[in-house]
Write an enzyme that holds these catalytic residues in place. Structure first.
Site, PDB file in Angstrom:
ATOM      1  N   GLY A 239      -3.597   1.242  15.857  1.00 14.66           N
ATOM      2  CA  GLY A 239      -4.704   0.318  16.111  1.00 14.66           C
ATOM      3  C   GLY A 239      -4.282  -0.660  17.201  1.00 14.66           C
TER       4      GLY A 239
ATOM      5  N   ARG B 142       2.467  15.625   5.416  1.00 13.05           N
ATOM      6  CA  ARG B 142       3.404  16.209   6.383  1.00 13.05           C
ATOM      7  C   ARG B 142       4.858  16.157   5.930  1.00 13.05           C
ATOM      8  NH1 ARG B 142       2.556  13.480  11.840  1.00 13.05           N
ATOM      9  NH2 ARG B 142       1.247  11.956  10.760  1.00 13.05           N
TER      10      ARG B 142
ATOM     11  N   TYR C  12       3.379  -1.896   3.829  1.00 16.29           N
ATOM     12  CA  TYR C  12       3.208  -0.456   3.612  1.00 16.29           C
ATOM     13  C   TYR C  12       4.470   0.101   2.945  1.00 16.29           C
ATOM     14  CZ  TYR C  12      -0.699  -0.330   7.042  1.00 16.29           C
ATOM     15  OH  TYR C  12      -1.872  -0.501   7.725  1.00 16.29           O
TER      16      TYR C  12
ATOM     17  N   ALA D 151      61.681  21.041 -15.022  1.00 18.40           N
ATOM     18  CA  ALA D 151      60.621  21.762 -14.308  1.00 18.40           C
ATOM     19  C   ALA D 151      60.157  22.975 -15.106  1.00 18.40           C
ATOM     20  CB  ALA D 151      61.129  22.202 -12.942  1.00 18.40           C
TER      21      ALA D 151
ATOM     22  N   TYR E 261      42.215  18.890 -22.734  1.00 27.62           N
ATOM     23  CA  TYR E 261      41.046  19.467 -23.394  1.00 27.62           C
ATOM     24  C   TYR E 261      41.455  20.698 -24.185  1.00 27.62           C
ATOM     25  CZ  TYR E 261      36.195  21.186 -23.675  1.00 27.62           C
ATOM     26  OH  TYR E 261      34.964  21.614 -24.099  1.00 27.62           O
TER      27      TYR E 261
ATOM     28  N   LYS F 184       5.377  10.292  -1.272  1.00 23.81           N
ATOM     29  CA  LYS F 184       6.066   9.960  -0.030  1.00 23.81           C
ATOM     30  C   LYS F 184       6.975   8.727  -0.140  1.00 23.81           C
ATOM     31  CE  LYS F 184       4.578   8.711   4.644  1.00 23.81           C
ATOM     32  NZ  LYS F 184       3.347   8.455   5.409  1.00 23.81           N
TER      33      LYS F 184
ATOM     34  N   LEU G   2       0.856  -1.193   0.000  1.00 25.48           N
ATOM     35  CA  LEU G   2       0.000   0.000   0.000  1.00 25.48           C
ATOM     36  C   LEU G   2       0.888   1.237   0.000  1.00 25.48           C
ATOM     37  CD1 LEU G   2      -2.788  -1.021   2.554  1.00 25.48           C
ATOM     38  CD2 LEU G   2      -2.429  -1.754   0.191  1.00 25.48           C
TER      39      LEU G   2
ATOM     40  N   ALA H 237      -0.462   4.534  -1.491  1.00 22.87           N
ATOM     41  CA  ALA H 237      -1.223   5.589  -2.159  1.00 22.87           C
ATOM     42  C   ALA H 237      -1.211   6.909  -1.405  1.00 22.87           C
ATOM     43  CB  ALA H 237      -2.657   5.130  -2.388  1.00 22.87           C
TER      44      ALA H 237
HETATM   45  C1  UD1 Z   1      -2.923   1.924   9.923  1.00 22.25           C
HETATM   46  C2  UD1 Z   1      -3.771   0.859  10.634  1.00 22.25           C
HETATM   47  C3  UD1 Z   1      -3.440   0.843  12.112  1.00 22.25           C
HETATM   48  C4  UD1 Z   1      -1.952   0.591  12.308  1.00 22.25           C
HETATM   49  C5  UD1 Z   1      -1.135   1.620  11.544  1.00 22.25           C
HETATM   50  C6  UD1 Z   1       0.316   1.228  11.569  1.00 22.25           C
HETATM   51  C7  UD1 Z   1      -5.881   0.762   9.431  1.00 22.25           C
HETATM   52  C8  UD1 Z   1      -7.302   1.180   9.432  1.00 22.25           C
HETATM   53  N1  UD1 Z   1      -5.163   1.193  10.446  1.00 22.25           N
HETATM   54  O1  UD1 Z   1      -3.310   3.178  10.435  1.00 22.25           O
HETATM   55  O2  UD1 Z   1      -4.166  -0.196  12.767  1.00 22.25           O
HETATM   56  O3  UD1 Z   1      -1.639   0.644  13.711  1.00 22.25           O
HETATM   57  O4  UD1 Z   1      -1.538   1.652  10.152  1.00 22.25           O
HETATM   58  O5  UD1 Z   1       1.077   2.243  10.979  1.00 22.25           O
HETATM   59  O6  UD1 Z   1      -5.451   0.044   8.560  1.00 22.25           O
HETATM   60  N2  UD1 Z   1      -2.970   3.757   2.265  1.00 22.25           N
HETATM   61  C9  UD1 Z   1      -3.391   3.619   0.976  1.00 22.25           C
HETATM   62  N3  UD1 Z   1      -4.646   3.985   0.646  1.00 22.25           N
HETATM   63  C10 UD1 Z   1      -5.521   4.463   1.557  1.00 22.25           C
HETATM   64  C11 UD1 Z   1      -5.094   4.612   2.882  1.00 22.25           C
HETATM   65  C12 UD1 Z   1      -3.807   4.240   3.211  1.00 22.25           C
HETATM   66  O7  UD1 Z   1      -2.629   3.195   0.109  1.00 22.25           O
HETATM   67  O8  UD1 Z   1      -6.652   4.773   1.172  1.00 22.25           O
HETATM   68  C13 UD1 Z   1      -1.591   3.378   2.609  1.00 22.25           C
HETATM   69  C14 UD1 Z   1      -0.774   4.555   3.065  1.00 22.25           C
HETATM   70  O9  UD1 Z   1      -0.069   5.129   1.983  1.00 22.25           O
HETATM   71  C15 UD1 Z   1       0.178   3.919   4.075  1.00 22.25           C
HETATM   72  C16 UD1 Z   1      -0.617   2.750   4.645  1.00 22.25           C
HETATM   73  O10 UD1 Z   1      -1.637   2.505   3.722  1.00 22.25           O
HETATM   74  O11 UD1 Z   1       1.315   3.410   3.461  1.00 22.25           O
HETATM   75  C17 UD1 Z   1      -1.201   3.045   6.016  1.00 22.25           C
HETATM   76  O12 UD1 Z   1      -2.034   4.179   5.945  1.00 22.25           O
HETATM   77  P1  UD1 Z   1      -2.137   5.196   7.117  1.00 22.25           P
HETATM   78  O13 UD1 Z   1      -3.104   6.229   6.759  1.00 22.25           O
HETATM   79  O14 UD1 Z   1      -0.781   5.618   7.542  1.00 22.25           O
HETATM   80  O15 UD1 Z   1      -2.767   4.250   8.258  1.00 22.25           O
HETATM   81  P2  UD1 Z   1      -2.961   4.604   9.759  1.00 22.25           P
HETATM   82  O16 UD1 Z   1      -4.151   5.452   9.930  1.00 22.25           O
HETATM   83  O17 UD1 Z   1      -1.694   5.083  10.322  1.00 22.25           O
END
Ligand code: UD1
Ligand code: CA
Length: 452
Positions: free
Chosen positions: A136, A17, A100, A420, A384, A24, A10, A12
């Site tokens: 979580g 920040r 991730y 020289a 050169y 990212k 994942l 996206a």
């Molecule tokens: C998520 C977990 C949480 C965990 C934490 C660990 C869920 C609901 N929560 O929370 O339990 O403790 O990660 O870091 O899964 N991403 C997408 N598409 C989206 C949303 C997110 O690709 O629509 C990707 C983000 O780019 C990122 C990863 O998923 O790489 C996690 O997303 P992020 O928003 O950071 O999750 P958290 O809310 O931190």
């Protein structure tokens, strides 16, 4: 039957920040995108080609990693939504390993542990944190069996006390995942489709959720801002330094070393502070590197000694060579055994033969030099002409006097001597002396002007 492993990464998120125009996951740790580190960890497993869910900057990610399968998530509606979008691309008979793209330091051994526990149906990587806020929480029943994951923003005061958290990394069968993500709803505190809600679904279907833990906490840390990115960089560098020390390398200060690539080192190597190694660098046995050197894509042979503040790039160095301090060796430099390059010397596309020396203040470019030759201070190979580059050839046992210019193309044949201050524009024959400087004249009893 063991299922083939399908990595699903994942990636996206925009990473607001980070304040970056780059997606990212392309931000770097040790000069490699975070996503590249994740892919490297996956590469050491035997898997199907990785599927990437990209959103913000997806074109750039695609260009950088064309060998992955790309699925675009135009709107980021949550981790569950991301998996839902990818579910058509998941081969039915596979074990999906979810990662991730912004959790870069995950180790292959840890992924293997998650895959192993997933054999029973579902594997989840969890970690106990002193400060679990934001994550979580893993909810277990009295027998310790995982029941669900509750996101921080949805958690009761009781659940917020739990220190075991979800890292996000998990493994489950593609068929199960596909079924579960289609049942997700976004009725929660963040209005997102939470992937974490699939835990309860697994439990209610009687599929056991088994957990694994990483060896080190930083493996599961994400980078949401530049401060966290820098912290991960330090963790990564510390790890590399420890690996080197375990392999027998002396680091005078492991916190002042940066490796942005791969550094191989032989026995009894010693590296002083503030050195940076980039690309592929290989050091032989008994190599000594003094402080503040930058060394990139270079091979250094046994017993060679690199003195402080030297910059070395795409160079091949033989045995028992001395370089620096303050030397700049540029691409295509080859230093044969026992040769010596001293301070304020720049070389480029130059091969320096065995035992030859360029000790002070020189530029040697597009040059082929033989053995036991000595180049005096301030010698310049004028390679050169303003339009084209030309070659200089210098034989064995040549002696070039200080402050000489060799205008290429030119050849200084074996045993020749250059007086020289000469400007050499023609070949110099074997064992002869070439001298181009003006004769010294003298006016006796010269009176210098006096101040009026
Ligand atoms: C998520 C977990 C949480 C965990 C934490 C660990 C869920 C609901 N929560 O929370 O339990 O403790 O990660 O870091 O899964 N991403 C997408 N598409 C989206 C949303 C997110 O690709 O629509 C990707 C983000 O780019 C990122 C990863 O998923 O790489 C996690 O997303 P992020 O928003 O950071 O999750 P958290 O809310 O931190
Ligand atoms: Ca996060």
């Amino acid at each position: 039957m063991t299922l083939p492993i399908q990595p699903l990464i994942l990636a996206a998120g925009k990473g607001t920040r980070m304040n970056s125009s780059l997606p990212k996951v392309l931000l770097e740790i040790a000069k490699k995108p975070m996503l590249g580190h994740v892919l490297d960890a996956v590469k050491r497993l035997d898997t199907l080609p990785s599927i990437l869910v990209t959103g913000f900057g997806s074109e750039e990610v695609k260009k950088r990693y064309p060998d992955c399968i790309h699925v675009e998530q135009t709107e980021q509606l949550g981790t569950g939504h991301a998996v839902q979008i990818a579910s058509d691309a998941l081969p039915q008979d596979s074990l999906v390993l979810i990662l991730y793209g912004d959790v870069p330091l995950i180790r292959t051994e840890t992924l293997t542990a998650v895959i192993e526990v997933a054999a029973e149906g579902f594997g989840l990587l969890t970690v106990r944190l002193d400060d679990p806020s934001g994550y979580g929480r893993i909810v277990r029943d009295s027998s310790g069996t995982v029941q669900s994951i509750v996101e921080h923003k949805d958690a009761s005061a009781e659940i917020l006390k739990i220190h075991e958290v979800n890292t996000g990394i998990l493994a489950a069968k593609a068929t199960d995942l596909g079924r579960w993500v289609n049942q997700l709803s976004n009725e929660n505190a963040q209005g997102e489709y939470y992937l974490t809600d699939i835990i309860e679904m697994a439990v209610s279907e009687g599929i056991p959720v088994a957990t694994a833990q990483p060896q080190q906490e930083f493996e599961v840390m994400g980078a949401n801002d530049r401060i966290q990115l820098a912290e991960l960089e330090r963790n990564y560098q510390r790890q590399q330094a420890e690996n080197l020390m375990e392999a027998g390398v002396t680091l005078l200060d492991p916190s002042r070393l940066d490796i942005r690539g791969v550094l191989e080192a032989g026995d009894n190597v010693c590296i002083d502070v503030n050195c940076i190694f980039e690309g592929d660098v290989a050091l032989g046995n008994n190599v000594r590197i003094e402080a503040n050197c930058v060394i990139r894509d270079t091979k250094i042979g046994d017993g060679s000694y690199i003195k402080a503040f030297s910059h070395i790039e795409k160079t091949s160095i033989g045995k028992d060579v001395e370089v620096g301090p303050y030397a700049r060796l540029r691409e295509g430099t080859e230093l044969a055994d026992n040769s010596k390059i001293g301070n304020f010397v720049e070389t480029k596309k130059a091969s320096i033969g065995k035992g030859s020396k360029v000790n002070h203040l020189s530029y040697i470019g597009d040059t082929e030099m033989g053995e036991d030759t000595n180049i005096g201070a301030g010698t310049i190979t004028c390679n050169y002409d303003g339009a084209n580059k030309h070659k200089t050839k210098i034989g064995d046992r040549v002696f070039v006097g200080s402050n000489s210019a060799i205008v290429a193309p030119a050849e200084l044949k074996d045993g020749s001597t250059i007086g020289a201050g000469s400007t050499v524009t023609k070949d110099v024959e074997k064992d002869s002396l070439a001298l181009t400087r003006a004769k010294q004249s003298q006016i006796p009893d010269w009176k210098r002007p006096e101040k009026k």
